[in-house]
Design a protein around this motif. Structure first.
Motif, PDB file in Angstrom:
ATOM      1  N   THR A  35       0.809  -1.210   0.000  1.00 39.27           N
ATOM      2  CA  THR A  35       0.000   0.000   0.000  1.00 39.27           C
ATOM      3  C   THR A  35       0.849   1.270   0.000  1.00 39.27           C
ATOM      4  OG1 THR A  35      -0.158   0.207   2.406  1.00 39.27           O
ATOM      5  CG2 THR A  35      -1.771  -1.228   1.319  1.00 39.27           C
ATOM      6  N   SER A  36       0.291   2.285  -0.633  1.00 38.05           N
ATOM      7  CA  SER A  36       0.889   3.615  -0.638  1.00 38.05           C
ATOM      8  C   SER A  36      -0.233   4.621  -0.877  1.00 38.05           C
ATOM      9  CB  SER A  36       1.943   3.743  -1.748  1.00 38.05           C
ATOM     10  OG  SER A  36       2.397   5.076  -1.853  1.00 38.05           O
ATOM     11  N   PRO A  37      -0.281   5.717  -0.101  1.00 38.68           N
ATOM     12  CA  PRO A  37      -1.347   6.702  -0.297  1.00 38.68           C
ATOM     13  C   PRO A  37      -1.353   7.330  -1.682  1.00 38.68           C
ATOM     14  CG  PRO A  37      -0.252   7.032   1.805  1.00 38.68           C
ATOM     15  CD  PRO A  37       0.585   6.048   1.033  1.00 38.68           C
ATOM     16  N   ALA A  38      -0.177   7.415  -2.316  1.00 40.35           N
ATOM     17  CA  ALA A  38      -0.066   8.056  -3.628  1.00 40.35           C
ATOM     18  C   ALA A  38       1.231   7.604  -4.284  1.00 40.35           C
ATOM     19  CB  ALA A  38      -0.074   9.577  -3.478  1.00 40.35           C
ATOM     20  N   LYS A  75      -8.139 -11.101   2.958  1.00 42.10           N
ATOM     21  CA  LYS A  75      -7.332 -12.166   3.541  1.00 42.10           C
ATOM     22  C   LYS A  75      -5.880 -12.083   3.085  1.00 42.10           C
ATOM     23  CE  LYS A  75     -11.256 -15.350   3.906  1.00 42.10           C
ATOM     24  NZ  LYS A  75     -11.808 -16.680   3.532  1.00 42.10           N
ATOM     25  N   GLN A  76      -5.617 -11.191   2.129  1.00 39.66           N
ATOM     26  CA  GLN A  76      -4.254 -11.076   1.639  1.00 39.66           C
ATOM     27  C   GLN A  76      -3.384 -10.329   2.660  1.00 39.66           C
ATOM     28  OE1 GLN A  76      -6.898  -9.958  -0.003  1.00 39.66           O
ATOM     29  NE2 GLN A  76      -7.107 -11.167  -1.868  1.00 39.66           N
ATOM     30  N   THR A  77      -2.109 -10.600   2.607  1.00 40.64           N
ATOM     31  CA  THR A  77      -1.168  -9.889   3.462  1.00 40.64           C
ATOM     32  C   THR A  77      -0.958  -8.481   2.918  1.00 40.64           C
ATOM     33  OG1 THR A  77      -0.043 -11.922   4.084  1.00 40.64           O
ATOM     34  CG2 THR A  77       1.185  -9.868   4.355  1.00 40.64           C
ATOM     35  N   VAL A  78      -1.017  -7.495   3.794  1.00 42.05           N
ATOM     36  CA  VAL A  78      -0.820  -6.114   3.397  1.00 42.05           C
ATOM     37  C   VAL A  78       0.498  -5.605   3.981  1.00 42.05           C
ATOM     38  CG1 VAL A  78      -1.679  -3.754   3.562  1.00 42.05           C
ATOM     39  CG2 VAL A  78      -3.280  -5.635   3.208  1.00 42.05           C
ATOM     40  N   LEU A  79       1.377  -5.164   3.100  1.00 46.87           N
ATOM     41  CA  LEU A  79       2.622  -4.527   3.505  1.00 46.87           C
ATOM     42  C   LEU A  79       2.484  -3.034   3.247  1.00 46.87           C
ATOM     43  CD1 LEU A  79       5.191  -7.034   1.950  1.00 46.87           C
ATOM     44  CD2 LEU A  79       4.153  -7.073   4.223  1.00 46.87           C
ATOM     45  N   LYS A  80       2.953  -2.238   4.161  1.00 41.49           N
ATOM     46  CA  LYS A  80       2.746  -0.797   4.081  1.00 41.49           C
ATOM     47  C   LYS A  80       4.048  -0.076   3.754  1.00 41.49           C
ATOM     48  CE  LYS A  80       1.188   3.148   6.879  1.00 41.49           C
ATOM     49  NZ  LYS A  80       0.744   3.578   8.234  1.00 41.49           N
ATOM     50  N   THR A  81       4.010   0.782   2.744  1.00 43.96           N
ATOM     51  CA  THR A  81       5.147   1.660   2.498  1.00 43.96           C
ATOM     52  C   THR A  81       4.938   2.930   3.312  1.00 43.96           C
ATOM     53  OG1 THR A  81       4.116   2.701   0.570  1.00 43.96           O
ATOM     54  CG2 THR A  81       5.480   0.754   0.175  1.00 43.96           C
ATOM     55  N   ILE A 214       9.381  -0.545   3.735  1.00 47.45           N
ATOM     56  CA  ILE A 214       8.189  -1.391   3.697  1.00 47.45           C
ATOM     57  C   ILE A 214       8.051  -1.994   5.086  1.00 47.45           C
ATOM     58  CG2 ILE A 214       7.136  -3.483   2.772  1.00 47.45           C
ATOM     59  CD1 ILE A 214       8.397  -2.955   0.131  1.00 47.45           C
ATOM     60  N   ALA A 215       6.894  -1.755   5.712  1.00 42.02           N
ATOM     61  CA  ALA A 215       6.669  -2.196   7.083  1.00 42.02           C
ATOM     62  C   ALA A 215       5.637  -3.309   7.130  1.00 42.02           C
ATOM     63  CB  ALA A 215       6.210  -1.016   7.948  1.00 42.02           C
ATOM     64  N   ALA A 216       5.740  -4.117   8.173  1.00 41.78           N
ATOM     65  CA  ALA A 216       4.789  -5.204   8.389  1.00 41.78           C
ATOM     66  C   ALA A 216       4.657  -5.426   9.884  1.00 41.78           C
ATOM     67  CB  ALA A 216       5.269  -6.492   7.703  1.00 41.78           C
TER      68      ALA A 216
END
Length: 317
Positions: A35-38, A75-81, A214-216
């Protein structure tokens, strides 16, 4: 004719088997949502990894989602930038067990812009104002540190306007508020090309600091070492590609991620990023640089205590 018919049948069966095997393989690949806001230049290694199929090569299906919101039913894994300070603050203030599994950028893709094309000196900041991100942003903390290094006292000799929402900063500046503004790339170059603002200085042009990561969740990172390793392998190839190919080629590849920016503008921004080594090659933060960033955040009054390297970068020794 019988032999021809048998041959065609065998070919059809073989094709069916191959297609079924491919579908089965694709079905078994874990889907990771990043994910990324933009769209952001700091995410260039991720964009390259998606475009060139590096994630698929390492057994992952990666999708970039331009939102920070996760559907509870997903159900998917979400990694956050995000910027690394988000991970630091979450652990220091909320006790959230998030970790950085890889570093995407080691420098800010941010530029200090002014209203004049004249050569810039930091002395000119005195008695002027700057529109910048909030006080919790490491970009703002680095700007404050740079001001102090140049004998300009932030908040005393220069006004930092930190309470303007991100989406309003550029419109407010263009409307006449503030003498300077901090803008991220590629929007900074767009404003320069349109002669609506002029480059003064690049933020964080000094020593490298871990910035975008990239955070988790910590539990996920501990339980899925193979997946984090696959993500890192994919990004390692992407980083190498960035520094071995021309800005024009990279702009063509990643242009669809920046629909409102011309390829020529992207090319300029990527060329500068290659020149100042915006994107690291290893994905691993240098411990001294990490501690240096924490000291800057502490000096800005935003981080109450430094965190141990291993707390933030699980399994990244």
């Amino acid at each position: 004719m019988r032999l021809l018919g048998v041959g065609l049948a065998c070919v059809c069966i073989l094709i069916s088997i191959l297609m079924f095997s491919r579908q089965l393989w694709e079905k078994e690949r874990p889907l990771l949502l990043i994910t990324s806001p933009a769209p952001r230049m700091e995410l260039l290694p991720v964009y390259i990894g998606v475009c060139l199929g590096y994630f698929e090569t390492n057994g992952i299906e990666a999708q970039i989602v331009n939102t920070a919101v996760q559907d509870e039913k997903q159900k998917q894994t979400v990694l956050k930038t995000c910027e690394i300070e988000e991970v630091l603050y979450a652990r220091a203030f909320d006790g959230a067990k998030n970790v950085a599994i890889t570093v995407l950028s080691e420098r800010d893709c941010a530029v200090l812009l002014g209203r004049s094309p004249e050569p810039f000196t930091w002395d000119e900041m005195r008695e002027n104002s700057v529109i910048t991100a909030g006080p919790s942003s490491a970009t703002t903390a680095v700007l404050e540190e740079t001001l102090r290094e140049n004998k300009v006292r932030p908040h005393r000799e220069v006004t930092l306007m930190q309470n303007i929402p991100e989406e309003l900063r550029i419109p407010v500046f263009l409307a006449g508020t503030g003498d300077y503004i901090v803008v991220s790339e590629p929007l900074a170059t767009v404003l320069i090309e349109q002669k609506k603002a002029f480059p003064a200085a690049r933020i964080g042009d000094g020593k490298p600091l871990p910035r975008t990561v990239i955070a988790a969740g910590e539990d996920w990172a501990i339980q899925n070492p193979a997946l984090t390793a696959s993500v890192e392998k994919s990004l390692t190839r992407a980083r190498a590609y960035i520094y071995s190919h021309s800005p024009a080629e990279l702009a063509c590849l990643t242009g669809p991620f920046f629909p409102n920016v011309s390829l020529s503008t992207l090319e300029k921004v990527i060329a500068r990023g290659q020149s100042n080594r915006t994107w690291g090659l290893s994905g691993k933060a240098n411990a001294d640089s990490f501690n240096g960033l924490q000291e800057i955040l502490k000096q800005a009054g935003e981080l109450p205590r430094p965190l141990v390297y291993e707390e933030v970068f699980k399994d990244r020794k």
